[in-house]
Motif scaffolding. Structure first.
Motif, mmCIF file in Angstrom:
data_model
loop_
_atom_site.group_PDB
_atom_site.id
_atom_site.type_symbol
_atom_site.label_atom_id
_atom_site.label_comp_id
_atom_site.label_asym_id
_atom_site.label_seq_id
_atom_site.Cartn_x
_atom_site.Cartn_y
_atom_site.Cartn_z
ATOM 1 N N MET A 93 -80.644 58.695 -61.381
ATOM 2 C CA MET A 93 -79.268 58.849 -60.888
ATOM 3 C C MET A 93 -79.144 58.224 -59.494
ATOM 4 N N LYS A 94 -78.069 57.461 -59.292
ATOM 5 C CA LYS A 94 -77.857 56.810 -58.005
ATOM 6 C C LYS A 94 -77.538 57.830 -56.917
ATOM 7 N N LYS A 95 -78.055 57.574 -55.725
ATOM 8 C CA LYS A 95 -77.707 58.425 -54.593
ATOM 9 C C LYS A 95 -76.252 58.193 -54.207
ATOM 10 N N LYS A 96 -75.603 59.271 -53.751
ATOM 11 C CA LYS A 96 -74.182 59.199 -53.414
ATOM 12 C C LYS A 96 -74.028 58.787 -51.955
ATOM 13 N N LEU A 97 -73.477 57.608 -51.762
ATOM 14 C CA LEU A 97 -73.208 57.063 -50.432
ATOM 15 C C LEU A 97 -71.722 57.239 -50.138
ATOM 16 N N ILE A 98 -71.406 58.085 -49.174
ATOM 17 C CA ILE A 98 -70.024 58.326 -48.777
ATOM 18 C C ILE A 98 -69.774 57.592 -47.461
ATOM 19 N N VAL A 99 -68.705 56.819 -47.423
ATOM 20 C CA VAL A 99 -68.434 55.953 -46.274
ATOM 21 C C VAL A 99 -67.038 56.236 -45.723
ATOM 22 N N LEU A 100 -66.970 56.521 -44.431
ATOM 23 C CA LEU A 100 -65.685 56.655 -43.741
ATOM 24 C C LEU A 100 -65.428 55.372 -42.967
ATOM 25 N N THR A 101 -64.316 54.693 -43.271
ATOM 26 C CA THR A 101 -64.006 53.457 -42.552
ATOM 27 C C THR A 101 -62.722 53.607 -41.751
ATOM 28 N N GLY A 102 -62.686 52.862 -40.634
ATOM 29 C CA GLY A 102 -61.522 52.864 -39.769
ATOM 30 C C GLY A 102 -61.061 51.457 -39.460
ATOM 31 N N ALA A 103 -60.189 51.335 -38.486
ATOM 32 C CA ALA A 103 -59.522 50.074 -38.195
ATOM 33 C C ALA A 103 -60.499 48.953 -37.857
ATOM 34 N N GLY A 104 -61.680 49.315 -37.335
ATOM 35 C CA GLY A 104 -62.634 48.290 -36.922
ATOM 36 C C GLY A 104 -63.116 47.393 -38.043
ATOM 37 N N ILE A 105 -63.184 47.915 -39.265
ATOM 38 C CA ILE A 105 -63.677 47.072 -40.360
ATOM 39 C C ILE A 105 -62.617 46.057 -40.777
ATOM 40 N N SER A 106 -61.350 46.376 -40.577
ATOM 41 C CA SER A 106 -60.283 45.448 -40.932
ATOM 42 C C SER A 106 -59.931 44.498 -39.792
ATOM 43 N N ALA A 107 -60.313 44.871 -38.570
ATOM 44 C CA ALA A 107 -59.980 44.031 -37.416
ATOM 45 C C ALA A 107 -60.569 42.631 -37.560
ATOM 46 N N GLU A 108 -61.763 42.539 -38.154
ATOM 47 C CA GLU A 108 -62.406 41.232 -38.317
ATOM 48 C C GLU A 108 -61.705 40.360 -39.349
ATOM 49 N N SER A 109 -60.814 40.966 -40.132
ATOM 50 C CA SER A 109 -60.013 40.185 -41.078
ATOM 51 C C SER A 109 -58.685 39.770 -40.471
ATOM 52 N N GLY A 110 -58.430 40.180 -39.222
ATOM 53 C CA GLY A 110 -57.216 39.784 -38.526
ATOM 54 C C GLY A 110 -56.142 40.839 -38.484
ATOM 55 N N ILE A 111 -56.461 42.068 -38.909
ATOM 56 C CA ILE A 111 -55.496 43.155 -38.843
ATOM 57 C C ILE A 111 -55.723 43.906 -37.534
ATOM 58 N N LYS A 112 -54.700 43.926 -36.688
ATOM 59 C CA LYS A 112 -54.851 44.501 -35.359
ATOM 60 C C LYS A 112 -54.887 46.025 -35.404
ATOM 61 N N THR A 113 -55.582 46.590 -34.452
ATOM 62 C CA THR A 113 -55.628 48.043 -34.297
ATOM 63 C C THR A 113 -54.810 48.409 -33.066
ATOM 64 N N PHE A 114 -54.537 49.690 -32.903
ATOM 65 C CA PHE A 114 -53.831 50.103 -31.693
ATOM 66 C C PHE A 114 -54.666 51.012 -30.819
ATOM 67 N N ARG A 115 -55.927 51.248 -31.197
ATOM 68 C CA ARG A 115 -56.676 52.264 -30.461
ATOM 69 C C ARG A 115 -57.092 51.807 -29.064
ATOM 70 N N ASP A 116 -57.126 50.483 -28.819
ATOM 71 C CA ASP A 116 -57.567 49.991 -27.518
ATOM 72 C C ASP A 116 -56.417 49.429 -26.692
ATOM 73 N N SER A 117 -55.177 49.689 -27.095
ATOM 74 C CA SER A 117 -54.074 48.994 -26.435
ATOM 75 C C SER A 117 -52.944 49.928 -26.023
ATOM 76 N N ASP A 118 -53.312 51.015 -25.365
ATOM 77 C CA ASP A 118 -52.321 51.894 -24.746
ATOM 78 C C ASP A 118 -51.293 52.441 -25.725
ATOM 79 N N GLY A 119 -51.708 52.698 -26.944
ATOM 80 C CA GLY A 119 -50.794 53.288 -27.906
ATOM 81 C C GLY A 119 -49.805 52.310 -28.509
#
Length: 230
Positions: free
Chosen positions: A1-27
């Protein structure tokens, strides 16, 4: 049986695709105060502004592509039972080929009724005033705004509790309740945290390994480490 890998992703993984985040820009999110475009109060104050904001984000989705971080997560399904819990409202995990993606904060490519939150529709184009559900109620973006309940939280907690391995990718761990999910993992479960500017993580101890890299680079490192666990 495969081990269960649970992954929490946030804006940082999409930022490299060109989607901007707001966490570093004063809201500010793409030049807008998040309180104006990501709260029920903002919606009630100016629906046109909110609809235009998400229409622009939706159009952008048709132009961006998954990056190597997204792709590696999809590849890991060959060896692990991978479940992604994402704070992101884009569809880049799905585009990359991931099978099990739980969106905590909603999805840009869906809309829902303003009167019935269970009435959710797929929606790839612009959403405008006058676009109604079958009962004549205005449709709104299917986004969990600040101050609203997170409908998928219980399912996310259950996934965290089931994890054999838990990974956090591209999140500042500032937005709750998502930031607290790792607290629901069993005490023996290894936790990997990938972010170029990792936040302090209390109460996790030696089972936490920090990879202070952008998502795509960090995922290459994590993939090699996980291959050693197999």
């Amino acid at each position: 049986m495969k081990k269960k890998l649970i992954v929490l992703t946030g804006a940082g993984i999409s930022a490299e695709s060109g989607i901007k985040t707001f966490r570093d820009s004063d809201g500010l999110w793409e030049g807008h105060n998040v309180m104006d475009v990501a709260t029920p109060e903002g919606w009630n104050k100016n629906k046109e502004l909110v609809l235009d904001f998400y229409n622009q984000r939706r159009r952008q989705l048709h132009e961006v592509k998954p990056n190597r971080g997204h792709e590696i997560l999809a590849e890991l399904e060959n060896d692990f039972d991978v479940h992604i819990i994402t704070q992101n409202v884009d569809n880049l995990h799905e585009k990359a080929g991931s099978s099990n993606v739980l969106h905590l904060h909603g999805e840009l490519l869906k809309v829902r009724s303003t009167k019935n939150q269970d009435c959710i529709l797929n929606w790839a184009e612009d959403l405008n005033i006058g676009d109604l559900d079958e009962n004549g109620n205005q449709l709104r973006p299917h986004i969990v705004w600040f101050g609203e309940e997170v409908p998928n939280l219980e399912e996310a907690i259950q996934l965290a509790q089931q994890a054999d391995i838990f990974a956090v990718i591209g999140t500042s761990l500032q937005v709750y309740p998502a930031a607290g999910l790792m607290d629901f993992t069993n005490h023996h479960v290894p936790v990997f945290y990938i972010d170029p500017k990792p936040a302090a993580v209390p109460n996790i101890g030696k089972r936490l390994e920090i990879i202070a890299e952008p998502a795509s680079v960090g995922m290459e490192i994590l993939q090699k480490k996980l291959n050693q666990i197999l």
